[in-house]
Design an enzyme around this catalytic site. Structure first.
Site, PDB file in Angstrom:
ATOM      1  N   SER A   9       0.843  -1.188   0.000  1.00 26.37           N
ATOM      2  CA  SER A   9       0.000   0.000   0.000  1.00 26.37           C
ATOM      3  C   SER A   9       0.883   1.245   0.000  1.00 26.37           C
ATOM      4  O   SER A   9       2.044   1.193  -0.406  1.00 26.37           O
ATOM      5  CB  SER A   9      -0.925  -0.034   1.213  1.00 26.37           C
ATOM      6  OG  SER A   9      -1.854   1.027   1.174  1.00 26.37           O
ATOM      7  N   SER A  10       0.342   2.351   0.449  1.00 28.62           N
ATOM      8  CA  SER A  10       1.057   3.626   0.416  1.00 28.62           C
ATOM      9  C   SER A  10       0.868   4.378   1.717  1.00 28.62           C
ATOM     10  O   SER A  10      -0.238   4.395   2.283  1.00 28.62           O
ATOM     11  CB  SER A  10       0.535   4.475  -0.749  1.00 28.62           C
ATOM     12  OG  SER A  10       1.005   5.805  -0.654  1.00 28.62           O
TER      13      SER A  10
ATOM     14  N   TYR B 146      -5.354   8.730  -5.589  1.00 28.55           N
ATOM     15  CA  TYR B 146      -4.424   7.643  -5.289  1.00 28.55           C
ATOM     16  C   TYR B 146      -4.644   7.103  -3.877  1.00 28.55           C
ATOM     17  O   TYR B 146      -4.770   5.895  -3.668  1.00 28.55           O
ATOM     18  CB  TYR B 146      -2.987   8.134  -5.451  1.00 28.55           C
ATOM     19  CG  TYR B 146      -1.948   7.062  -5.245  1.00 28.55           C
ATOM     20  CD1 TYR B 146      -1.812   6.017  -6.145  1.00 28.55           C
ATOM     21  CD2 TYR B 146      -1.102   7.085  -4.141  1.00 28.55           C
ATOM     22  CE1 TYR B 146      -0.866   5.018  -5.963  1.00 28.55           C
ATOM     23  CE2 TYR B 146      -0.148   6.101  -3.946  1.00 28.55           C
ATOM     24  CZ  TYR B 146      -0.032   5.072  -4.858  1.00 28.55           C
ATOM     25  OH  TYR B 146       0.906   4.090  -4.668  1.00 28.55           O
TER      26      TYR B 146
ATOM     27  N   LYS C 291      -6.020   3.281  -2.739  1.00 33.10           N
ATOM     28  CA  LYS C 291      -5.200   2.374  -1.941  1.00 33.10           C
ATOM     29  C   LYS C 291      -5.878   1.978  -0.624  1.00 33.10           C
ATOM     30  O   LYS C 291      -5.615   0.908  -0.078  1.00 33.10           O
ATOM     31  CB  LYS C 291      -3.847   3.015  -1.646  1.00 33.10           C
ATOM     32  CG  LYS C 291      -2.887   3.009  -2.819  1.00 33.10           C
ATOM     33  CD  LYS C 291      -2.397   1.595  -3.106  1.00 33.10           C
ATOM     34  CE  LYS C 291      -1.266   1.545  -4.079  1.00 33.10           C
ATOM     35  NZ  LYS C 291      -0.760   0.163  -4.302  1.00 33.10           N
TER      36      LYS C 291
END
Length: 262
Positions: free
Chosen positions: A152-153, A166, A170
């Protein structure tokens, strides 16, 4: 996957006999994770979508680590293609023990008010729907005692201006991982997410400059070390989560971003 800690020491390959599927694996974080798992003895299913040359180059490099590698192309936005990917992997290796959901796409920085339906749908198709298909199939097919790892981020926890599409895309998989941790625990399967910070040779370079040079410098400067991440910063964390010793880590989000506040 055998949950005993097993032998330790020089030369011991703690994932010998296991098989790992890594999506989006021809380059960057995906390739680094595939290599790290192979170094521990895991056979690798190396997924790619369109980077065939890079995928086969990565496969050749990983074979030199003494494991079997199966490069497979699949469009993860189609559930039938994901099922076929798992079918081929299991037919070749006899089962799957580790699934790393790494494939994703970036979105250019835009205020939420300016994000088009087309752009939003494009990002969600890969980062949310496709990852869900992979995680769902992993839940159905993974061997008992297996490992599910989602890349993930860290933007999902501290999204800056412009990261709306974005970060939103995610976050869907993050919720699925927390759910799977509860649903699969009776089978000894763990599910965790690695929340990666910006990686210099990942989306920033691959998409022709998702961030401007000025913004790239700004993101790098936000980390105490004053740099962007590298695939080699992320891969060791995935390697650890795949090991038997990590069985008590479940449903977690491990932030690996160098302390960046973006």
């Amino acid at each position: 996957m055998n949950q005993s800690n097993g032998p330790r020491g020089p030369g011991v390959r703690r994932l010998a006999g296991r098989t790992a599927l890594v999506t989006g694996a021809p380059r960057s974080i995906g390739r680094a994770i595939a290599e790290a798992l192979a170094e521990e003895g895991a056979n690798i299913v190396l997924h790619y979508r369109s980077r065939e040359t890079e995928a086969h180059e990565a496969a050749e490099a990983i074979r030199k680590l003494g494991v079997d590698v199966l490069p497979l192309s699949a469009d993860l936005t189609r559930s039938s293609s994901v099922r076929e990917l798992f079918d081929l992997a299991i037919a070749h290796f006899g089962g799957l023990d580790i699934v790393v959901a790494n494939a994703g796409v970036a979105s250019r920085l835009q205020p939420v008010a300016e994000i088009s339906d087309t752009e939003f749908d494009r990002v969600l198709a890969v980062n949310t729907r496709a990852v869900f298909y992979v995680l769902r199939e992993a839940a159905r097919r993974l061997s008992d005692g297996g490992r599910i790892i989602n890349i993930s981020s860290s933007s999902t926890q501290s999204a800056g201006a412009g990261f709306g599409a974005y970060a939103t895309s995610k976050n869907g998989a993050n919720a699925t991982i927390r759910t799977l941790a509860k649903e699969l625990s009776s089978r000894g399967i763990t599910a965790n997410s690695i929340h990666s910070g910006a990686v210099g040779d990942g989306f920033l370079a691959a998409d022709g400059g998702v961030l401007s040079p000025e913004m790239t410098q700004y993101v790098a400067a936000s980390a105490p070390a004053g740099r962007l991440g590298e695939p080699s910063d992320i891969a060791p964390v995935a390697r650890f989560l795949a090991l038997p010793e990590a069985e008590w880590i479940n449903g977690q989000a491990l932030v690996v971003n160098g302390g960046s506040w973006i």
